[in-house]
Scaffold this motif. Structure first.
Motif, mmCIF file in Angstrom:
data_model
loop_
_atom_site.group_PDB
_atom_site.id
_atom_site.type_symbol
_atom_site.label_atom_id
_atom_site.label_comp_id
_atom_site.label_asym_id
_atom_site.label_seq_id
_atom_site.Cartn_x
_atom_site.Cartn_y
_atom_site.Cartn_z
ATOM 1 N N LYS A 179 4.591 -11.140 -8.323
ATOM 2 C CA LYS A 179 4.975 -9.999 -7.490
ATOM 3 C C LYS A 179 4.043 -9.876 -6.282
ATOM 4 C CE LYS A 179 7.133 -7.187 -11.085
ATOM 5 N NZ LYS A 179 7.057 -5.934 -11.877
ATOM 6 N N ARG A 180 2.728 -10.048 -6.567
ATOM 7 C CA ARG A 180 1.770 -9.940 -5.468
ATOM 8 C C ARG A 180 1.998 -11.040 -4.452
ATOM 9 N NH1 ARG A 180 -2.280 -9.924 -8.364
ATOM 10 N NH2 ARG A 180 -3.087 -12.059 -8.081
ATOM 11 N N LEU A 181 2.236 -12.261 -4.931
ATOM 12 C CA LEU A 181 2.494 -13.377 -4.023
ATOM 13 C C LEU A 181 3.771 -13.164 -3.220
ATOM 14 C CD1 LEU A 181 1.482 -16.364 -6.334
ATOM 15 C CD2 LEU A 181 0.247 -15.529 -4.335
ATOM 16 N N HIS A 182 4.810 -12.653 -3.916
ATOM 17 C CA HIS A 182 6.064 -12.363 -3.193
ATOM 18 C C HIS A 182 5.820 -11.336 -2.107
ATOM 19 C CE1 HIS A 182 9.022 -14.778 -5.259
ATOM 20 N NE2 HIS A 182 8.612 -14.335 -6.477
ATOM 21 N N SER A 183 5.016 -10.333 -2.444
ATOM 22 C CA SER A 183 4.722 -9.295 -1.443
ATOM 23 C C SER A 183 3.972 -9.894 -0.264
ATOM 24 C CB SER A 183 3.899 -8.179 -2.091
ATOM 25 O OG SER A 183 3.578 -7.205 -1.128
ATOM 26 N N GLN A 184 2.959 -10.740 -0.567
ATOM 27 C CA GLN A 184 2.213 -11.377 0.503
ATOM 28 C C GLN A 184 3.091 -12.294 1.340
ATOM 29 O OE1 GLN A 184 -1.042 -13.341 -1.407
ATOM 30 N NE2 GLN A 184 -2.121 -11.410 -1.942
ATOM 31 N N LEU A 185 4.002 -13.019 0.645
ATOM 32 C CA LEU A 185 4.904 -13.913 1.361
ATOM 33 C C LEU A 185 5.826 -13.126 2.273
ATOM 34 C CD1 LEU A 185 5.991 -16.779 1.757
ATOM 35 C CD2 LEU A 185 7.523 -16.377 -0.203
ATOM 36 N N ASN A 186 6.333 -12.001 1.748
ATOM 37 C CA ASN A 186 7.214 -11.177 2.581
ATOM 38 C C ASN A 186 6.463 -10.667 3.810
ATOM 39 O OD1 ASN A 186 9.437 -11.452 0.906
ATOM 40 N ND2 ASN A 186 8.798 -9.753 -0.415
ATOM 41 N N LYS A 187 5.206 -10.251 3.577
ATOM 42 C CA LYS A 187 4.414 -9.765 4.715
ATOM 43 C C LYS A 187 4.163 -10.889 5.720
ATOM 44 C CE LYS A 187 1.968 -6.095 2.248
ATOM 45 N NZ LYS A 187 0.653 -5.611 1.763
ATOM 46 N N ALA A 188 3.812 -12.087 5.221
ATOM 47 C CA ALA A 188 3.556 -13.213 6.122
ATOM 48 C C ALA A 188 4.816 -13.572 6.896
ATOM 49 C CB ALA A 188 3.070 -14.400 5.304
ATOM 50 N N GLN A 189 5.974 -13.586 6.205
ATOM 51 C CA GLN A 189 7.229 -13.888 6.906
ATOM 52 C C GLN A 189 7.526 -12.837 7.966
ATOM 53 O OE1 GLN A 189 10.078 -14.232 3.790
ATOM 54 N NE2 GLN A 189 9.482 -16.362 3.226
ATOM 55 N N SER A 190 7.213 -11.575 7.629
ATOM 56 C CA SER A 190 7.439 -10.512 8.615
ATOM 57 C C SER A 190 6.531 -10.705 9.832
ATOM 58 C CB SER A 190 7.189 -9.153 7.955
ATOM 59 O OG SER A 190 7.371 -8.128 8.884
ATOM 60 N N LYS A 191 5.280 -11.025 9.557
ATOM 61 C CA LYS A 191 4.354 -11.280 10.661
ATOM 62 C C LYS A 191 4.787 -12.482 11.469
ATOM 63 C CE LYS A 191 0.222 -9.266 8.573
ATOM 64 N NZ LYS A 191 -1.148 -9.519 8.073
ATOM 65 N N LYS A 192 5.271 -13.524 10.747
ATOM 66 C CA LYS A 192 5.721 -14.713 11.453
ATOM 67 C C LYS A 192 6.875 -14.394 12.369
ATOM 68 C CE LYS A 192 7.372 -19.396 10.660
ATOM 69 N NZ LYS A 192 7.777 -20.400 9.649
ATOM 70 N N ARG A 193 7.810 -13.593 11.881
ATOM 71 C CA ARG A 193 8.943 -13.206 12.730
ATOM 72 C C ARG A 193 8.460 -12.402 13.942
ATOM 73 N NH1 ARG A 193 11.488 -12.534 7.616
ATOM 74 N NH2 ARG A 193 10.942 -10.293 7.625
ATOM 75 N N GLN A 194 7.473 -11.524 13.670
ATOM 76 C CA GLN A 194 6.941 -10.732 14.782
ATOM 77 C C GLN A 194 6.228 -11.623 15.799
ATOM 78 O OE1 GLN A 194 7.414 -7.421 15.159
ATOM 79 N NE2 GLN A 194 6.411 -7.544 17.174
ATOM 80 N N TRP A 195 5.493 -12.594 15.270
ATOM 81 C CA TRP A 195 4.788 -13.504 16.160
ATOM 82 C C TRP A 195 5.779 -14.347 16.954
ATOM 83 C CZ3 TRP A 195 0.745 -15.432 12.037
ATOM 84 C CH2 TRP A 195 -0.217 -14.408 11.822
ATOM 85 N N ASN A 196 6.838 -14.806 16.310
ATOM 86 C CA ASN A 196 7.855 -15.588 17.021
ATOM 87 C C ASN A 196 8.494 -14.759 18.130
ATOM 88 O OD1 ASN A 196 7.513 -17.947 15.553
ATOM 89 N ND2 ASN A 196 8.957 -17.277 13.922
ATOM 90 N N TRP A 197 8.739 -13.545 17.803
ATOM 91 C CA TRP A 197 9.362 -12.680 18.821
ATOM 92 C C TRP A 197 8.412 -12.461 19.994
ATOM 93 C CZ3 TRP A 197 8.639 -7.806 20.925
ATOM 94 C CH2 TRP A 197 9.713 -7.282 21.629
ATOM 95 N N ASP A 198 7.119 -12.229 19.613
ATOM 96 C CA ASP A 198 6.123 -12.033 20.684
ATOM 97 C C ASP A 198 6.004 -13.279 21.544
ATOM 98 O OD1 ASP A 198 5.617 -9.491 19.766
ATOM 99 O OD2 ASP A 198 3.891 -10.081 18.528
ATOM 100 N N ILE A 199 6.017 -14.465 20.897
ATOM 101 C CA ILE A 199 5.931 -15.720 21.637
ATOM 102 C C ILE A 199 7.103 -15.865 22.572
ATOM 103 C CG2 ILE A 199 6.042 -18.234 21.378
ATOM 104 C CD1 ILE A 199 4.363 -17.818 18.774
ATOM 105 N N GLN A 200 8.275 -15.527 22.074
ATOM 106 C CA GLN A 200 9.480 -15.623 22.910
ATOM 107 C C GLN A 200 9.366 -14.691 24.112
ATOM 108 O OE1 GLN A 200 12.800 -14.831 20.374
ATOM 109 N NE2 GLN A 200 12.647 -16.845 19.264
ATOM 110 N N GLN A 201 8.865 -13.513 23.841
ATOM 111 C CA GLN A 201 8.718 -12.562 24.954
ATOM 112 C C GLN A 201 7.690 -13.086 25.975
ATOM 113 O OE1 GLN A 201 10.517 -9.793 25.579
ATOM 114 N NE2 GLN A 201 11.775 -10.358 23.762
ATOM 115 N N MET A 202 6.593 -13.633 25.448
ATOM 116 C CA MET A 202 5.575 -14.163 26.335
ATOM 117 C C MET A 202 6.114 -15.347 27.110
ATOM 118 S SD MET A 202 2.277 -13.856 23.823
ATOM 119 C CE MET A 202 1.124 -14.570 25.008
ATOM 120 N N GLU A 203 6.894 -16.230 26.435
ATOM 121 C CA GLU A 203 7.486 -17.359 27.149
ATOM 122 C C GLU A 203 8.423 -16.879 28.237
ATOM 123 O OE1 GLU A 203 9.252 -19.719 24.134
ATOM 124 O OE2 GLU A 203 7.377 -20.732 23.550
ATOM 125 N N LYS A 204 9.183 -15.865 27.938
ATOM 126 C CA LYS A 204 10.076 -15.306 28.965
ATOM 127 C C LYS A 204 9.262 -14.755 30.156
ATOM 128 C CE LYS A 204 13.894 -14.043 25.910
ATOM 129 N NZ LYS A 204 14.680 -12.922 25.347
#
Length: 274
Positions: free
Chosen positions: A236-261
């Motif tokens: 459960k803890r790992l799933h929670s951490q994975l979900n958080k990391a995936q959320s951060k990754k999505r946020q980072w991807n979005w930020d990168i896209q915005q920065m690239e734009k």
């Protein structure tokens, strides 16, 4: 009624008619007798007239009585005639019935004779069939006795016969307390008792061992359950951490896209100035 009975009745009626005269004949005879007496009385003396009158009166009474008797007799004759006629009709009806019964008896007799002939024919055919079947069974028995399975069956029958004889011998031996079979059975029973005691001890040991293994199994099962719970918590803890990391990754991807734009836009702006 037969013709002989009818003729007897007719003869009796005719005899009665002959014996009893008719009314007219009796009247003529009585008148003749009266005239004769009157003639005789006329010749006699005058002193006998009174006696003649008395005799005439008596004759008149006898005449009346005779007439009544004649009427009664004629009435009986008429009744006998009617009775004879009725009986004659009945006789004719009975004769017709007798003829019908006779014809029916003849027909039944012919039918019975025909059925008897048919039964005799069937019995004869049945006897022939029985003889054929007996011969056929004999042939089949001869052929079957030569077949392998019939030979085996005969051997088995012989074996069964021997076993039955042996069974009878064993039964007789069992009834004898000092018999060899009794001693042999007793020895086998003693051996079986020892085997049973040994088996019971082994079963007791196995039960004790199984009990210990059961306790160990219960402890292991409890430990496994605890480990499963721990693993589930870690998952459960790992799933929670994975979900958080995936959320951060999505946020980072979005930020990168915005920065690239933004970079592209800035490069475009710089190029236009140049």
């Amino acid at each position: 009624m037969s013709d002989q009975g009818q003729s007897v009745i007719k003869k009796s009626v005719l005899e009665i008619k002959k014996k009893v005269p008719s009314v007219s004949d009796m009247g003529v005879q009585s008148e003749q007798q009266t005239l004769q007496r009157n003639c005789e009385s006329g010749i006699s003396s005058h002193s006998e007239d009174s006696d003649s009158e008395v005799e005439l009166a008596e004759l008149e009474k006898e005449k009346l009585a005779a007439l009544q008797e004649i009427k009664k007799t004629e009435k009986q004759i008429y009744l006998l005639d009617d009775d004879a006629e009725c009986k004659q009709k009945k006789c004719k009806a009975l004769e017709l019935q007798n003829q019908a019964i006779y014809i029916e008896n003849i027909r039944l007799k012919m039918n019975i004779e025909e059925e008897e002939e048919n039964v005799a024919k069937l019995l004869s055919e049945n006897n022939v069939y029985r003889k054929k079947m007996a011969t056929h069974r004999e042939l089949i028995a001869v052929v079957e006795n030569k077949l392998p399975f019939m030979i085996e069956l005969a051997e088995k029958k012989e074996t069964v016969k021997k076993l039955r004889e042996k069974k009878q011998e064993l039964a007789a031996d069992l009834q004898n307390p000092e018999g060899n079979l009794i001693k042999q059975v007793q020895a086998e029973i003693a051996v079986i008792k020892v085997q049973i005691a040994t088996t019971k001890e082994a079963i007791a040991d196995q039960v004790t061992l199984l009990s210990k293994e059961h306790d160990v199994h219960n402890k292991l099962q409890k430990e496994i359950e605890m480990q499963n719970k721990r693993c589930e918590a870690i998952l459960k803890r790992l799933h929670s951490q994975l979900n958080k990391a995936q959320s951060k990754k999505r946020q980072w991807n979005w930020d990168i896209q915005q920065m690239e734009k933004t970079v592209a836009y800035m490069k475009k702006c710089l190029g236009m100035k140049d």
